[in-house]
Motif scaffolding. Structure first.
Motif, mmCIF file in Angstrom:
data_model
loop_
_atom_site.group_PDB
_atom_site.id
_atom_site.type_symbol
_atom_site.label_atom_id
_atom_site.label_comp_id
_atom_site.label_asym_id
_atom_site.label_seq_id
_atom_site.Cartn_x
_atom_site.Cartn_y
_atom_site.Cartn_z
ATOM 1 N N ILE A 265 0.894 -1.292 -0.073
ATOM 2 C CA ILE A 265 0.164 -0.146 0.016
ATOM 3 C C ILE A 265 0.835 1.425 0.089
ATOM 4 O O ILE A 265 1.766 1.528 0.936
ATOM 5 C CB ILE A 265 -1.029 0.196 1.229
ATOM 6 C CG1 ILE A 265 -2.127 -0.973 0.957
ATOM 7 C CG2 ILE A 265 -1.826 1.456 1.295
ATOM 8 C CD1 ILE A 265 -2.977 -1.248 2.205
ATOM 9 N N GLY A 266 0.504 2.198 -1.027
ATOM 10 C CA GLY A 266 1.367 3.337 -1.194
ATOM 11 C C GLY A 266 1.200 4.412 0.078
ATOM 12 O O GLY A 266 0.019 4.305 0.614
ATOM 13 N N GLN A 267 2.363 4.880 0.497
ATOM 14 C CA GLN A 267 2.073 5.783 1.683
ATOM 15 C C GLN A 267 3.203 7.122 1.362
ATOM 16 O O GLN A 267 4.267 6.795 0.920
ATOM 17 C CB GLN A 267 2.770 5.103 3.020
ATOM 18 C CG GLN A 267 2.132 3.854 3.403
ATOM 19 C CD GLN A 267 2.549 3.395 4.743
ATOM 20 O OE1 GLN A 267 2.845 3.970 5.665
ATOM 21 N NE2 GLN A 267 2.751 2.052 4.768
ATOM 22 N N THR A 268 2.460 8.393 1.532
ATOM 23 C CA THR A 268 3.241 9.473 1.195
ATOM 24 C C THR A 268 2.405 10.784 1.969
ATOM 25 O O THR A 268 1.608 10.443 2.581
ATOM 26 C CB THR A 268 3.165 9.670 -0.557
ATOM 27 O OG1 THR A 268 3.956 10.702 -0.679
ATOM 28 C CG2 THR A 268 1.404 9.724 -0.962
ATOM 29 N N THR A 269 3.093 11.744 1.581
ATOM 30 C CA THR A 269 2.397 13.110 1.950
ATOM 31 C C THR A 269 2.011 13.693 0.568
ATOM 32 O O THR A 269 2.250 13.666 -0.342
ATOM 33 C CB THR A 269 3.586 14.141 2.574
ATOM 34 O OG1 THR A 269 4.531 14.466 1.515
ATOM 35 C CG2 THR A 269 4.200 13.295 3.793
ATOM 36 N N PHE A 270 0.822 14.612 0.962
ATOM 37 C CA PHE A 270 0.266 15.055 -0.262
ATOM 38 C C PHE A 270 1.515 15.968 -1.031
ATOM 39 O O PHE A 270 1.172 15.923 -2.119
ATOM 40 C CB PHE A 270 -0.980 16.496 0.223
ATOM 41 C CG PHE A 270 -1.594 16.956 -0.943
ATOM 42 C CD1 PHE A 270 -2.554 16.422 -1.641
ATOM 43 C CD2 PHE A 270 -1.042 18.231 -1.500
ATOM 44 C CE1 PHE A 270 -3.405 16.723 -2.521
ATOM 45 C CE2 PHE A 270 -1.732 18.740 -2.540
ATOM 46 C CZ PHE A 270 -2.743 18.113 -3.014
ATOM 47 N N SER A 271 2.160 16.840 -0.156
ATOM 48 C CA SER A 271 3.399 17.484 -0.974
ATOM 49 C C SER A 271 4.362 16.847 -1.763
ATOM 50 O O SER A 271 4.476 16.834 -3.193
ATOM 51 C CB SER A 271 4.178 18.164 0.039
ATOM 52 O OG SER A 271 3.561 19.097 0.831
ATOM 53 N N ASP A 272 4.786 15.526 -1.277
ATOM 54 C CA ASP A 272 5.582 14.612 -1.918
ATOM 55 C C ASP A 272 4.828 14.119 -3.075
ATOM 56 O O ASP A 272 5.349 13.865 -4.279
ATOM 57 C CB ASP A 272 6.226 13.477 -1.052
ATOM 58 C CG ASP A 272 7.017 13.953 -0.100
ATOM 59 O OD1 ASP A 272 7.674 14.965 -0.379
ATOM 60 O OD2 ASP A 272 7.404 13.288 0.922
ATOM 61 N N TRP A 273 3.629 13.669 -3.069
ATOM 62 C CA TRP A 273 2.833 13.163 -4.188
ATOM 63 C C TRP A 273 2.518 14.355 -5.284
ATOM 64 O O TRP A 273 2.678 13.700 -6.393
ATOM 65 C CB TRP A 273 1.249 12.615 -3.617
ATOM 66 C CG TRP A 273 0.497 12.282 -4.700
ATOM 67 C CD1 TRP A 273 0.589 11.316 -5.410
ATOM 68 C CD2 TRP A 273 -0.671 13.263 -5.314
ATOM 69 N NE1 TRP A 273 -0.552 11.182 -6.289
ATOM 70 C CE2 TRP A 273 -1.089 12.452 -6.257
ATOM 71 C CE3 TRP A 273 -1.086 14.345 -4.802
ATOM 72 C CZ2 TRP A 273 -2.289 12.875 -7.008
ATOM 73 C CZ3 TRP A 273 -2.096 14.976 -5.799
ATOM 74 C CH2 TRP A 273 -2.746 14.249 -6.897
ATOM 75 N N ALA A 274 2.428 15.513 -4.996
ATOM 76 C CA ALA A 274 2.186 16.417 -5.895
ATOM 77 C C ALA A 274 3.214 16.721 -6.725
ATOM 78 O O ALA A 274 3.271 16.929 -7.758
ATOM 79 C CB ALA A 274 1.677 17.872 -5.233
ATOM 80 N N VAL A 275 4.380 16.986 -5.857
ATOM 81 C CA VAL A 275 5.782 17.260 -6.651
ATOM 82 C C VAL A 275 6.209 16.048 -7.579
ATOM 83 O O VAL A 275 6.610 16.306 -8.751
ATOM 84 C CB VAL A 275 6.901 17.406 -5.430
ATOM 85 C CG1 VAL A 275 8.187 17.538 -6.088
ATOM 86 C CG2 VAL A 275 6.778 18.724 -4.803
ATOM 87 N N GLU A 276 5.910 14.846 -7.166
ATOM 88 C CA GLU A 276 6.010 13.598 -8.152
ATOM 89 C C GLU A 276 5.159 13.812 -9.474
ATOM 90 O O GLU A 276 5.506 13.658 -10.375
ATOM 91 C CB GLU A 276 5.868 12.218 -7.530
ATOM 92 C CG GLU A 276 6.222 11.094 -8.357
ATOM 93 C CD GLU A 276 6.332 9.833 -7.262
ATOM 94 O OE1 GLU A 276 6.282 8.745 -8.095
ATOM 95 O OE2 GLU A 276 6.033 9.906 -6.245
ATOM 96 N N LEU A 277 3.943 13.944 -9.058
ATOM 97 C CA LEU A 277 2.901 14.047 -10.321
ATOM 98 C C LEU A 277 3.385 15.098 -11.218
ATOM 99 O O LEU A 277 3.112 14.820 -12.419
ATOM 100 C CB LEU A 277 1.642 14.524 -9.616
ATOM 101 C CG LEU A 277 0.312 14.547 -10.602
ATOM 102 C CD1 LEU A 277 -0.293 13.287 -11.099
ATOM 103 C CD2 LEU A 277 -0.762 15.362 -10.087
#
Length: 704
Positions: A265-277
């Motif tokens: 199951i993926g685990q991240t922060t919104f900030s990290d997810w957005a920067v990667e997106l």
């Protein structure tokens, strides 16, 4: 049957179960290493079975429920053999060589009674795949098993015995244990109100308002494990995502899902997810600088409101962006005909038909690129069909094609976002200082936290989601999310399936988050939402919860105060201290707690990062092995910790020392901050204060 013989009988049953599990593990055999696809699939099945058996071997079960199912005519069978002893564990185990269940999975329908049944003579009911099952519970028993031995056995219900005041002895025993540096599963002590959330319908946005210590985070993680079990084959772990407030919190909760036998199951922060997106087109402004600045320098909500750009998290801003995206989409199809050579003509009407008909609901830039490719294919087809072999003519036609296609608007998310704050199309409603700062920051490739949701939303509208849509999303500390953040994540699902949890009383980021759950729930149709409240706190003693409730007693918002379980401890202590003796007193208190040896995790919680640095330097200079928590920190190591109050949210400690609860540190605007700090404590809480005591902790006394 005596207690001793009961313990012996259950130990023998445990020994037999463990022998069966060991035998099954031995017979699985080595891994298959060949190339045969069928054998590879069978090997994966064997490994999955082995993984479940390994989980069961550590602690085969934690509960037993004796259940007597009613016959179809509603009568109770008289024969005692019709009473089934159901042993409940983290993983289901069938007897070797048969279908007889030695242990049923805690997620199975029948196991739901273990959590929902609270006593009494009335029939118990659970929903099975074949319909509703009704019967009588004769026994409910809890076990603690360590190292193949039953170290504790508690009967919470025995049919026919007189029930006095209901007190869950086993729960209180587990709550009294010390904490380490990781959150643990609660599968053996899930309460009825928690179980209803865990087993709730999948296709909804489930909102959970849970007070500090109510177990909401752990419940959400158990819900993921349940959904994977309940909807096996229809949802996948790798298409689930947990959004947590920071990386340290992700490390803190990292042990729960593996304990439940769930991985991937993926685990991240919104900030990290957005920067990667955004494919790292931008970097996030240093969150430690931003966070420390607001919590240490700005002390009024008006300043926070203006400086944070709360508007950027609003649906009003999202609608403004939609208008700009609609304008862009309307300008994609050329309004002039394409004439690459004499006699060649591609009309705007044909290009419009291609765009509107052939590409459906694709993202804007995807449709734009496909239109450009379609125009190119049209030209190639026309050149071939008309037999144009002259290289100069072909070269001239291709040059006109490239020029024509370049005039079709094309944007990145960052590029389009900048036009909102700079240039002829800049928004007029944005204050000039904020517009100027945003444009300059974005031009340098740096985004503030409040820019990430708009940027991610624009990117999704322009380019779509390039990875599979999320089957389920968990958002923790959601009271700190903006509506725009949640709306952005909605684009990443085909069907709404979310667990959104938080506590409005811990909404310390009021300059960015919400004031009421309706701000987020209103994004969904009413039929697609569910709302649960968890008001009982299982973390702290009654004394700590009662004290923390006083801090918020003057606040409104419709959130019910925390209700503690009946677990008493030491009184909360507030103690004045002079500036001269402040640091020595902190050291003396912590040293005393460490020498007592009764606490595995101790935290000194300061008001600011600078205050914590001063405390940490002093304690380490005195020879104490203390760690300092900082915003970029990826892990939490337990032991003695010094942490700013705004970074302590989500963590738990056996004992907490609030470094300075004086009025200079905590005024009426800081109630939620101080509440968060106090509710980190499980067993012991002490507050020092320099100067006058904060009115937040002096409300029980008459005010002059």
């Amino acid at each position: 049957m005596s207690d001793k013989s009961l313990q012996q009988w259950e130990q023998e049953r445990l020994d037999s179960t463990l022998r069966d599990i060991e035998e099954q593990i031995r017979t699985i055999g080595p891994r298959y290493t060949g190339d045969d696809f069928t054998e590879q699939m069978l090997d994966l099945q064997r490994e999955e079975r082995k993984r479940r058996l390994e989980i069961a071997r550590k602690e085969p079960y934690f509960g037993r429920m004796d259940f007597q199912e009613l016959s179809q005519d509603g009568r109770k069978p008289d024969a005692p053999e019709h009473v089934q002893a159901l042993y409940i564990g983290k993983a289901g185990v069938a007897k070797n060589g048969s279908n007889e269940l030695l242990v049923i999975d805690w997620r199975a329908p029948a196991a739901s009674m273990f959590y929902s049944f609270t006593g009494g003579d009335d029939p118990a009911v659970y929903d099975s795949p074949d319909g509703e099952v009704t019967g009588y519970v004769h026994l409910k028993r809890n076990f603690m098993i360590r190292g193949a031995e039953i170290v504790r056995l508690v009967d919470s219900y025995v049919r026919g015995q007189e029930e006095g005041a209901v007190s869950d002895e086993f729960l209180l025993y587990r709550l009294g244990e010390n904490k380490d540096n990781k959150l643990r599963d609660i599968v053996s002590t899930i309460q009825g109100e928690q179980d209803r959330i865990i087993r709730a319908e999948r296709s909804k946005a489930l909102f959970i308002q849970g007070v500090a210590g109510s177990g909401k985070t752990t419940v959400a993680l158990h819900r993921l494990a349940f959904l994977l079990y309940q909807y096996e084959g229809r949802i996948r772990a790798e298409r689930m995502m947990i959004f947590a407030p920071n990386r340290m919190f992700l490390d803190y909760i990292s042990g729960v899902l593996p304990e439940l036998g769930v991985g991937d199951i993926g685990q991240t922060t919104f900030s990290d997810w957005a920067v990667e997106l955004l494919e790292h087109d931008i970097k996030l402004a240093d969150p430690s600088d931003t966070m420390a600045y607001w919590f240490e320098e700005h002390r009024t909500s008006e300043e926070l409101e203006q400086a944070s750009g709360r508007w950027k998290g609003s649906i009003a801003f999202k609608e403004t962006i939609d208008e700009r995206l609609n304008e862009l989409q309307a300008s994609i199809v050329p309004t002039a005909e394409f004439i690459p050579l004499d006699g060649f003509r591609l009309s705007p009407e044909t290009m419009r038909e291609w765009y509107d008909t052939d590409y459906g609901e694709e993202a804007i830039m995807v449709k734009r690129d496909r239109l450009a490719s379609r125009i190119k294919r049209w030209l190639e087809s026309e050149l071939k069909h008309r037999g144009v072999a002259d290289k100069k003519k072909r070269s001239a036609a291709l040059a006109k094609l490239n020029s024509f296609v370049k005039r079709i608007p094309s944007f990145t998310a960052v590029g389009l976002y900048i036009t909102l704050f700079k240039g002829k199309q800049a928004l007029t409603q944005v204050p000039k200082p904020i517009a100027k700062a945003t444009a300059e920051r974005m031009a340098a490739g740096i985004a503030a936290a409040e820019d990430l949701a708009p940027l991610a939303y624009i990117h999704l509208r322009l380019y779509g989601l390039k990875v599979p849509a999320f089957d389920h999303i968990v958002i923790d500390e959601a009271q700190d999310y903006s509506p725009f953040q949640l709306e952005t994540l909605r684009l990443c699902q085909r069907t709404t399936s979310m667990t959104v949890l938080g506590d409005l009383q811990q909404g310390i980021h009021s300059y960015a988050g919400i004031q009421n759950w309706n701000e987020l729930m209103g994004l969904f149709a009413e039929k697609d939402t569910g709302f649960f409240e968890l008001n009982r706190s299982y973390r702290s003693t009654m004394e700590i919860i009662d004290f923390a409730n006083i801090i918020l007693s003057g606040m409104t918002g419709g959130v019910k105060p925390a209700v503690p379980v009946f677990r008493s401890g030491d009184p909360v202590v507030t103690e004045p201290v002079t500036d001269e003796h402040w640091l020595p007193k902190l050291h003396a208190t912590v040293s005393e707690w460490l020498q007592d040896g009764g606490y595995d995790t101790i935290s000194v919680i300061g008001r600011t990062a600078r205050e914590c640095e001063e405390i940490h330097q002093y304690l380490t200079a005195q020879g104490l092995a203390a760690s300092l928590v900082q915003s970029k920190q990826p892990t939490y190591g337990g032991g003695l910790t010094v942490v700013p109050v705004y970074l302590s949210k989500g963590l738990e400690f056996d004992a907490v020392l609030i470094a300075d609860a004086g009025s200079d540190n905590y005024d009426k605007l800081d109630a939620k901050l101080l509440y968060v700090g106090c509710t980190r404590a499980l067993h012991k809480l002490k507050l020092l204060y320099r100067g006058s005591k904060s009115t937040l902790i002096d409300r029980e006394q008459p005010q002059e």
